[in-house]
Design an enzyme around this catalytic site. Sequence first.
Site, mmCIF file in Angstrom:
data_model
loop_
_atom_site.group_PDB
_atom_site.id
_atom_site.type_symbol
_atom_site.label_atom_id
_atom_site.label_comp_id
_atom_site.label_asym_id
_atom_site.label_seq_id
_atom_site.Cartn_x
_atom_site.Cartn_y
_atom_site.Cartn_z
ATOM 1 N N TYR A 106 0.859 -1.184 0.000
ATOM 2 C CA TYR A 106 0.000 0.000 0.000
ATOM 3 C C TYR A 106 0.898 1.237 0.000
ATOM 4 O O TYR A 106 1.403 1.661 1.034
ATOM 5 C CB TYR A 106 -0.915 -0.032 1.225
ATOM 6 C CG TYR A 106 -1.825 1.162 1.384
ATOM 7 C CD1 TYR A 106 -2.402 1.794 0.280
ATOM 8 C CD2 TYR A 106 -2.130 1.656 2.655
ATOM 9 C CE1 TYR A 106 -3.244 2.890 0.437
ATOM 10 C CE2 TYR A 106 -2.978 2.742 2.827
ATOM 11 C CZ TYR A 106 -3.528 3.349 1.713
ATOM 12 O OH TYR A 106 -4.355 4.439 1.868
ATOM 13 N N ASP A 149 -2.549 -1.378 -3.805
ATOM 14 C CA ASP A 149 -2.869 0.001 -4.155
ATOM 15 C C ASP A 149 -1.553 0.754 -4.202
ATOM 16 O O ASP A 149 -1.021 1.157 -3.169
ATOM 17 C CB ASP A 149 -3.823 0.593 -3.112
ATOM 18 C CG ASP A 149 -4.123 2.066 -3.365
ATOM 19 O OD1 ASP A 149 -3.695 2.586 -4.416
ATOM 20 O OD2 ASP A 149 -4.774 2.682 -2.509
ATOM 21 N N HIS A 252 -12.291 2.157 -4.267
ATOM 22 C CA HIS A 252 -11.539 1.266 -5.153
ATOM 23 C C HIS A 252 -12.372 0.026 -5.458
ATOM 24 O O HIS A 252 -13.291 -0.319 -4.704
ATOM 25 C CB HIS A 252 -10.244 0.799 -4.484
ATOM 26 C CG HIS A 252 -9.252 1.874 -4.211
ATOM 27 N ND1 HIS A 252 -8.088 2.035 -4.926
ATOM 28 C CD2 HIS A 252 -9.238 2.850 -3.260
ATOM 29 C CE1 HIS A 252 -7.398 3.053 -4.439
ATOM 30 N NE2 HIS A 252 -8.077 3.568 -3.429
#
Length: 263
Positions: A106, A149, A252
């Site tokens: 992330y 992500d 998302h």
Amino acid sequence: MFTLATWNINSVRLRAQLVCRLLADEAPDILCLQECKSPVDKIPAEVFHALGYHWIVARGQKGYNGVAIISRIPIEDAGDRDYARLGHARHVAARLPGGVVIHNVYVPAGGDEPDRTVNVKFGQKLDFLTDMRDAFHADRPGRSILVGDLNIAPREDDVWNHRQMLKIVSHTPTEVEHLGAAQDAGGWVDVTRKDIPTGPLFSWWSYRARDWAAANRGRRLDHIWATQDISGASHSSRILRDVRGWEGPSDHVPVFARFDLAP
């Protein structure tokens, strides 16, 4: 043979039922979550266990960051790395039977201003990517998958409007260059774009849009990469756009890929 998915869930406790819906509807073998916003002991693992996902490897923080790998295939904890020494729960790795390692990452969002002299968060993002690059140079990965992500939409067709986005954090040339350097250092192949080489692809739509679907001002921030030695085994990539329309969604949506790997 396994199906892998990655999803920034934006609070795993708040959206546990959405995770369960995805697991029930799509049945990925492995689901990597980011922005869990939960200590590890507060992740609702029991509801995932009831659906057959008996293994979880995670790193957590209260109300912030957090990454988890949920699996119905046996996995073992393969460690974590505190890129840029931020003290954040932004990376965890798991090893599959046969030795393939999955990295769940992330990357920091980077704030609003793409200038590290006035925005500490943007500097942290660039430092995080630089540390990733250096780590891959020092120990080039093999038989590995990296998902998460990454908070950067690298290609012109990964954003709704390339020219308007050039000065917006997530698509600035500096960020794209830093992400590309980390990707090159590890010999990573962008699996999604290998499978879907042309056309607009988005995995994120802002909460600020009154009608996200009609405006369609998306960005592809969520990625699946594989090292070159196994990238040829990947196929069937897809992005589940419709999930953005579920009740109480994350901003998302999940990204999927299939891997057919020999031990």
